[in-house]
Design a protein around this motif. Structure first.
Motif, mmCIF file in Angstrom:
data_model
loop_
_atom_site.group_PDB
_atom_site.id
_atom_site.type_symbol
_atom_site.label_atom_id
_atom_site.label_comp_id
_atom_site.label_asym_id
_atom_site.label_seq_id
_atom_site.Cartn_x
_atom_site.Cartn_y
_atom_site.Cartn_z
ATOM 1 N N MET A 48 0.804 -1.115 0.070
ATOM 2 C CA MET A 48 -0.071 0.038 -0.117
ATOM 3 C C MET A 48 1.032 1.338 0.108
ATOM 4 N N SER A 49 0.419 2.448 -0.315
ATOM 5 C CA SER A 49 1.238 3.506 -0.480
ATOM 6 C C SER A 49 1.328 4.358 0.938
ATOM 7 N N VAL A 50 0.584 3.993 2.056
ATOM 8 C CA VAL A 50 0.606 4.563 3.289
ATOM 9 C C VAL A 50 1.455 3.419 4.078
ATOM 10 N N ARG A 51 1.981 4.043 5.092
ATOM 11 C CA ARG A 51 2.615 3.308 6.014
ATOM 12 C C ARG A 51 1.877 3.422 7.336
ATOM 13 N N MET A 52 2.109 1.982 8.233
ATOM 14 C CA MET A 52 0.979 2.397 9.202
ATOM 15 C C MET A 52 1.511 1.748 10.567
ATOM 16 N N THR A 53 0.786 1.874 11.577
ATOM 17 C CA THR A 53 1.008 1.330 12.954
ATOM 18 C C THR A 53 -0.405 1.254 13.577
#
Length: 203
Positions: A48-53
């Protein structure tokens, strides 16, 4: 406060600058304990084009092999997620109209070229609880539609400090982020946008 169709509420400028700055510091603490990672699409493994936590007793994750799900540990470190900060629990209590607390807070980081395709938030068991979403940093163009991917959509701008609540009939509305507007906020020193999404998972 703008009232949208189907129980979706947009609260422009709900958080003032000081509250936004405080939330950014809290997010930095979460990321220090649970580093940002790149989620993958189920089946294809496409990043995906987002990074997350996440923070909370549960976190939303996705990867090629096992797809969309909630789990109690970070996929990279194997450690439990950090707790949801009290300030976000208070926000939920004020805006959700729901008696039970959130179990997950997704932290999505959008770089200037990131986007999020139309999707429904439907991996939760408890769909009576709303989703409460906080925008921090650069503005974005937020698109929302109906309960079918084929339904007409409309879009509006979300700015830093805005809150959106997806509840009632709009709880399962398709929504996404078409684009980020770079340079529209000085909140994050390196630019980009943070989206915090509070969710109740279990009944």
């Amino acid at each position: 406060m703008a009232s949208l169709a189907n129980g979706i509420r947009h609260l422009p400028g709900y958080l003032d600058r000081a509250a936004q700055e405080h939330l950014v510091e809290l997010v930095r603490g979460v990321v220090a304990e649970a580093p940002l990672y790149v989620p993958e699409m189920p089946g294809t493994g496409k990043p995906m084009s987002v990074r997350m936590t996440n923070c909370g007793s549960l976190g939303w994750v996705t990867d090629k092999e096992r797809g969309y799900r909630y789990q109690s540990t970070h996929p990279g470190t194997g450690n439990p997620w950090p707790s949801i900060p009290r300030e976000l629990l208070d926000l939920w209590e004020k805006l959700s109209g729901y008696s039970k607390p959130p179990e997950a807070c997704l932290v999505n980081f959008y770089s200037d070229d990131a986007k999020m395709g139309l999707h429904q938030d439907k991996d939760e068991i408890d769909l009576e609880a709303p989703v409460v979403s906080v925008s921090l940093g650069s503005s974005c163009l937020f698109r929302v539609g109906g309960l079918s991917r084929k339904d007409p959509t409309g879009s509006f701008r979300l700015s830093s400090g805005d809150v959106v609540v997806l509840g009632g009939e709009g709880r399962l509305a398709f929504h996404g982020v078409d684009r980020i507007y770079p340079g529209t906020s000085t909140l994050l020193k390196n630019g980009g946008r943070i989206n915090l999404t509070l969710r109740r998972v279990n009944r």
